[in-house]
Design a protein around this motif. Structure first.
Motif, PDB file in Angstrom:
ATOM      1  N   GLU A  33       0.775  -1.323   0.101  1.00 47.21           N
ATOM      2  CA  GLU A  33      -0.023   0.055  -0.118  1.00 47.21           C
ATOM      3  C   GLU A  33       1.023   1.248  -0.123  1.00 47.21           C
ATOM      4  OE1 GLU A  33       0.418  -1.363   4.372  1.00 47.21           O
ATOM      5  OE2 GLU A  33       0.055  -2.534   2.476  1.00 47.21           O
ATOM      6  N   GLU A  36       1.897   1.766  -3.604  1.00 49.72           N
ATOM      7  CA  GLU A  36       1.140   2.164  -4.359  1.00 49.72           C
ATOM      8  C   GLU A  36       0.953   3.601  -4.352  1.00 49.72           C
ATOM      9  OE1 GLU A  36      -0.381   0.818  -7.076  1.00 49.72           O
ATOM     10  OE2 GLU A  36       0.246  -1.166  -6.716  1.00 49.72           O
ATOM     11  N   ARG A 173       6.540   1.364 -13.153  1.00 51.46           N
ATOM     12  CA  ARG A 173       5.619   0.341 -13.505  1.00 51.46           C
ATOM     13  C   ARG A 173       6.202  -0.224 -14.651  1.00 51.46           C
ATOM     14  NH1 ARG A 173       1.275   0.548  -9.747  1.00 51.46           N
ATOM     15  NH2 ARG A 173       0.949   2.805  -8.961  1.00 51.46           N
TER      16      ARG A 173
END
Length: 242
Positions: A33, A36, A173
């Protein structure tokens, strides 16, 4: 939110791996978390500055999106070129200097990074991985490498900075190595001895001095190389760099 390390990290195993080459790629370093939230904040941030030291030019300019905030200054960016004949370090990339601009865009996850990197949890972690209790604090900047951006070869040694280790917290990413932006380590024979491609939620850690570069991001790269970078430093002199 509060940024946290992953609870799955095996510090003893990482210490053994780091000792071999004095550098290490550590995947999954943050709790999911946290990774992200931090990446989303990096992707959403719109207060970047382009930082250039290349071809005899040196400047830092605020951006509006991907162009100079002052229209008359865009030509400076367009004309910036690395001089390949020069041995000195040169670079072109976007920056958000977290240690110099602590009030910049307050409240996002990027704004929490410096405090997290200087927390007892993180300092204990990097001391454990390196086996070096001289680490007292970290500095930091957020970086964004777009197509054409690069950081040429250097070893991070800097008198009076007391740098012990350099780090790159990768937040990119789905990257491919052929898009460039690789953290490349140069061997004594001039060949690339090792390279760490951009990755998501991974920490690259290596001793100072160690010669390295960030290879130029390819013109066809479809996204940006995002990271938090800086040095782990001592408050005491550390030999020749002191």
């Amino acid at each position: 939110m509060t940024l946290r390390l992953s609870p799955l990290l095996d510090v003893a195993a990482l210490h053994g791996a780091f000792a071999t080459r004095r550098r290490l790629h550590i995947p999954g370093v943050l709790a999911p978390e946290s990774a992200e939230a931090l990446t989303a904040a990096m992707e959403a941030f719109d207060g970047w500055k382009v930082s250039v030291s290349a071809g005899g030019e040196a400047f830092e300019l605020p951006l509006a999106g991907r162009l100079a905030a002052e229209p008359g200054k865009q030509a400076w960016i367009d004309q910036a070129r690395v001089d390949g004949d020069q041995p000195r370090m040169q670079y072109i990339f976007d920056t958000r200097r977290l240690d110099l601009e602590p009030g910049d865009a307050p409240g996002d996850a990027v704004g929490e990074v410096l405090a997290f990197l200087n927390s007892p949890e993180f300092i204990a972690f990097v001391r454990g991985v390196t086996g070096d209790d001289r680490i007292d604090f970290a500095d930091a900047q957020a970086t964004r490498y777009r197509p054409g951006h690069v950081l040429t070869g250097h070893d991070d040694a800097s008198a009076g900075k007391n740098r012990l280790y350099a780090y790159v917290l990768n937040l990119t990413r789905d990257w491919r190595a052929d898009w460039g932006g690789v953290l490349a380590f140069e061997g004594a024979d001039g060949h690339i001895e090792a390279g760490f491609a951009p990755a998501f939620n991974a920490l690259n850690l290596f001793a100072v001095p160690m010669r390295h570069a960030v290879t130029q991001v390819a013109s066809f790269a479809p996204r940006d190389r995002l990271s938090i970078t800086g040095w782990l430093r001592s408050r005491q002199p550390v030999g020749p760099q002191a």
